[in-house]
Design an enzyme around this catalytic site. Structure first.
Site, PDB file in Angstrom:
ATOM      1  N   HIS A 131       0.886  -1.168   0.000  1.00 49.44           N
ATOM      2  CA  HIS A 131       0.000   0.000   0.000  1.00 49.44           C
ATOM      3  C   HIS A 131       0.922   1.216   0.000  1.00 49.44           C
ATOM      4  O   HIS A 131       1.995   1.177   0.587  1.00 49.44           O
ATOM      5  CB  HIS A 131      -0.898  -0.055   1.244  1.00 49.44           C
ATOM      6  CG  HIS A 131      -1.812   1.122   1.423  1.00 49.44           C
ATOM      7  ND1 HIS A 131      -2.433   1.767   0.369  1.00 49.44           N
ATOM      8  CD2 HIS A 131      -2.213   1.774   2.544  1.00 49.44           C
ATOM      9  CE1 HIS A 131      -3.178   2.758   0.844  1.00 49.44           C
ATOM     10  NE2 HIS A 131      -3.056   2.786   2.156  1.00 49.44           N
ATOM     11  N   GLY A 183      -5.773 -10.992   2.727  1.00 44.25           N
ATOM     12  CA  GLY A 183      -4.720 -12.000   2.710  1.00 44.25           C
ATOM     13  C   GLY A 183      -5.222 -13.434   2.634  1.00 44.25           C
ATOM     14  O   GLY A 183      -4.722 -14.229   1.837  1.00 44.25           O
TER      15      GLY A 183
HETATM   16  P1  NDP Z   1      -1.491  -6.754   9.925  1.00 48.21           P
HETATM   17  O1  NDP Z   1      -2.140  -5.865  10.918  1.00 48.21           O
HETATM   18  O2  NDP Z   1      -2.159  -8.047   9.614  1.00 48.21           O
HETATM   19  O3  NDP Z   1       0.018  -7.028  10.433  1.00 48.21           O
HETATM   20  C1  NDP Z   1       0.244  -7.772  11.543  1.00 48.21           C
HETATM   21  C2  NDP Z   1       1.748  -8.035  11.655  1.00 48.21           C
HETATM   22  O4  NDP Z   1       2.414  -6.851  12.087  1.00 48.21           O
HETATM   23  C3  NDP Z   1       2.036  -9.117  12.652  1.00 48.21           C
HETATM   24  O5  NDP Z   1       3.087  -9.939  12.198  1.00 48.21           O
HETATM   25  C4  NDP Z   1       2.453  -8.337  13.890  1.00 48.21           C
HETATM   26  O6  NDP Z   1       3.401  -9.031  14.648  1.00 48.21           O
HETATM   27  C5  NDP Z   1       3.138  -7.130  13.285  1.00 48.21           C
HETATM   28  N1  NDP Z   1       3.056  -5.970  14.175  1.00 48.21           N
HETATM   29  C6  NDP Z   1       1.938  -5.292  14.541  1.00 48.21           C
HETATM   30  N2  NDP Z   1       2.258  -4.312  15.405  1.00 48.21           N
HETATM   31  C7  NDP Z   1       3.590  -4.374  15.581  1.00 48.21           C
HETATM   32  C8  NDP Z   1       4.526  -3.613  16.363  1.00 48.21           C
HETATM   33  N3  NDP Z   1       4.120  -2.587  17.133  1.00 48.21           N
HETATM   34  N4  NDP Z   1       5.821  -3.950  16.310  1.00 48.21           N
HETATM   35  C9  NDP Z   1       6.236  -4.984  15.553  1.00 48.21           C
HETATM   36  N5  NDP Z   1       5.410  -5.739  14.795  1.00 48.21           N
HETATM   37  C10 NDP Z   1       4.109  -5.434  14.807  1.00 48.21           C
HETATM   38  O7  NDP Z   1      -1.174  -5.929   8.602  1.00 48.21           O
HETATM   39  P2  NDP Z   1      -1.831  -6.117   7.150  1.00 48.21           P
HETATM   40  O8  NDP Z   1      -1.322  -7.390   6.565  1.00 48.21           O
HETATM   41  O9  NDP Z   1      -3.284  -5.851   7.215  1.00 48.21           O
HETATM   42  O10 NDP Z   1      -1.174  -4.892   6.390  1.00 48.21           O
HETATM   43  C11 NDP Z   1       0.170  -4.922   5.901  1.00 48.21           C
HETATM   44  C12 NDP Z   1       0.267  -4.012   4.697  1.00 48.21           C
HETATM   45  O11 NDP Z   1      -0.522  -4.559   3.641  1.00 48.21           O
HETATM   46  C13 NDP Z   1      -0.266  -2.598   4.928  1.00 48.21           C
HETATM   47  O12 NDP Z   1       0.524  -1.702   4.190  1.00 48.21           O
HETATM   48  C14 NDP Z   1      -1.689  -2.656   4.357  1.00 48.21           C
HETATM   49  O13 NDP Z   1      -2.173  -1.398   3.955  1.00 48.21           O
HETATM   50  C15 NDP Z   1      -1.449  -3.581   3.176  1.00 48.21           C
HETATM   51  N6  NDP Z   1      -2.629  -4.282   2.661  1.00 48.21           N
HETATM   52  C16 NDP Z   1      -3.423  -5.004   3.519  1.00 48.21           C
HETATM   53  C17 NDP Z   1      -4.508  -5.736   3.034  1.00 48.21           C
HETATM   54  C18 NDP Z   1      -5.255  -6.661   3.947  1.00 48.21           C
HETATM   55  O14 NDP Z   1      -5.829  -7.634   3.454  1.00 48.21           O
HETATM   56  N7  NDP Z   1      -5.288  -6.472   5.261  1.00 48.21           N
HETATM   57  C19 NDP Z   1      -4.886  -5.690   1.612  1.00 48.21           C
HETATM   58  C20 NDP Z   1      -3.918  -5.008   0.780  1.00 48.21           C
HETATM   59  C21 NDP Z   1      -2.859  -4.303   1.318  1.00 48.21           C
HETATM   60  P3  NDP Z   1       3.056  -9.677  16.093  1.00 48.21           P
HETATM   61  O15 NDP Z   1       2.365 -10.983  15.849  1.00 48.21           O
HETATM   62  O16 NDP Z   1       4.416  -9.824  16.685  1.00 48.21           O
HETATM   63  O17 NDP Z   1       2.176  -8.693  16.804  1.00 48.21           O
END
Ligand code: NDP
Ligand code: MG
Length: 328
Positions: A107, A133
């Site tokens: 994104h 996802g």
């Molecule tokens: P998520 O919220 O699912 O990501 C979660 C991940 O991030 C986990 O591995 C988590 O690790 C880690 N995380 C969260 N907070 C922290 C922190 N404070 N420090 C370190 N690690 C952290 O993200 P998305 O997959 O939804 O989004 C990722 C990207 O993809 C974004 O840019 C989004 O805009 C884009 N996107 C998302 C879509 C979707 O389907 N959701 C669709 C298309 C694009 P832990 O388990 O250790 O907490």
């Protein structure tokens, strides 16, 4: 728009290369697993004390802490929540990102609004699958892929687009089709869609419809069925065959009533407001407000979530949805 398919992409671009997937959530998990199955050398980068660490291990992937995953990686995927990305980037990615590597996003938020300013000696690209996802992963395991967008923001190696297309192929997306766009266009259209139509517009439409029926003296359960429950039916039809299929499937009464009344619900004034919402996305007003909210500990967001839970629509919905659960 330029459209790419399988023949335009080559997974060979990853031969002898290391790909670091930072984050193992909705996108990170689906993409890492698909890339691994496509023969790409993937390492998942996550924090050691988080939930993702064990999950990625259980899924049979190589796991490392952020800094270690980035060191030596040729492609680094930023698949962390958008609001977290700038901090993780500063602390772990920037100091370890090698010259000539590719920094990749799903994104455009961080790049478009300059919350991350990459060095001049790396490629900066995007591969944004147009699905959640878990759906990406299911479609991939069925032997196909979901459509995706690719963008090139910075190309120092001359390979930036090939890498973006390679990633799309690794996810099966080139089987469906991949469009090329820009970071700005992806960011602005994505934010506008979720604010004005998908998440914001739709919930407000449902909420106002529900209130109208209840204030008109009708039981909330009836109101819930008519304005919320059946939304899915209609949206599924529109998704499958456009307005045309939907109008064809619903009754003639529904078609006539809908076509003659809809412009009284969403008016010219609504469209003027939509244009203003788009302008605030483009000029950074929304970004600044959202960054501030995040910096303040999401107090307003939490308060709005609480208020939303207490809506009569939501209270009624929780009861009704329970009726749809099988008891044995
Ligand atoms: P998520 O919220 O699912 O990501 C979660 C991940 O991030 C986990 O591995 C988590 O690790 C880690 N995380 C969260 N907070 C922290 C922190 N404070 N420090 C370190 N690690 C952290 O993200 P998305 O997959 O939804 O989004 C990722 C990207 O993809 C974004 O840019 C989004 O805009 C884009 N996107 C998302 C879509 C979707 O389907 N959701 C669709 C298309 C694009 P832990 O388990 O250790 O907490
Ligand atoms: Mg979107």
């Amino acid at each position: 728009m330029q459209l790419y398919h399988d023949k335009d992409a080559d997974l060979g671009i990853f031969d002898g290369k290391k790909v670091a997937v930072l984050g193992y959530g909705a996108q990170g998990r689906a993409q890492a697993l698909c890339f691994h199955d496509s023969g790409i050398d993937v390492t998942v980068g996550v924090r050691r004390n988080g939930k993702s660490w064990e999950k990625a291990k259980e899924d049979g992937l190589k796991v490392a802490e952020f800094a270690d995953a980035v060191k030596g990686a040729d492609v680094v995927l930023m698949l962390l929540p958008d609001e977290i990305q700038p901090d993780i980037y500063k602390e772990y990615v920037e100091p370890n990102l090698k010259k000539g590597a590719a920094l990749e996003f799903a994104h455009g938020f961080a790049i478009t609004y300059k919350l991350i300013v990459p060095p001049k000696d790396v490629d900066v690209i995007m591969m944004a699958p147009k699905a959640p996802g878990d759906m990406e992963r299911i479609v991939f395991t069925e032997g196909f892929g979901v459509p995706a967008l690719i963008c090139v923001y910075q190309d120092v190696t001359g390979n930036a687009k090939k890498i973006a297309l390679g990633l799309a192929k690794g996810l099966g997306s080139t089987r469906a089709g991949v469009f090329e766009t820009t970071f700005d266009n992806e960011t602005y259209t994505d934010l506008f869609g979720e604010q004005a139509v998908l998440c914001g517009g739709q919930t407000e439409l449902i909420k106002r419809g529900f209130e109208t029926l209840v204030e008109g003296g009708y039981p909330p359960e009836m109101a819930y069925f008519e304005v919320l429950h059946e939304t899915k039916l209609i949206v599924d039809l529109i998704n499958k065959g456009g307005f045309e299929l939907m109008w064809h499937v619903v009754s003639n009464t529904a078609e006539y009533g809908g076509l003659t009344r809809r412009e009284r619900v969403i008016t010219e004034e609504s469209k003027r407001n939509m244009k203003q919402i788009l302008k605030e996305i483009e000029d950074g007003t929304f970004k600044t407000q959202w960054r501030q909210e995040w910096a303040d500990g999401l107090v307003n967001l939490k308060a709005m979530e609480e208020k939303e839970k207490q809506l009569q629509l939501e209270v009624t919905g929780r009861e009704i949805r329970r009726l749809f659960e099988r008891k044995n």
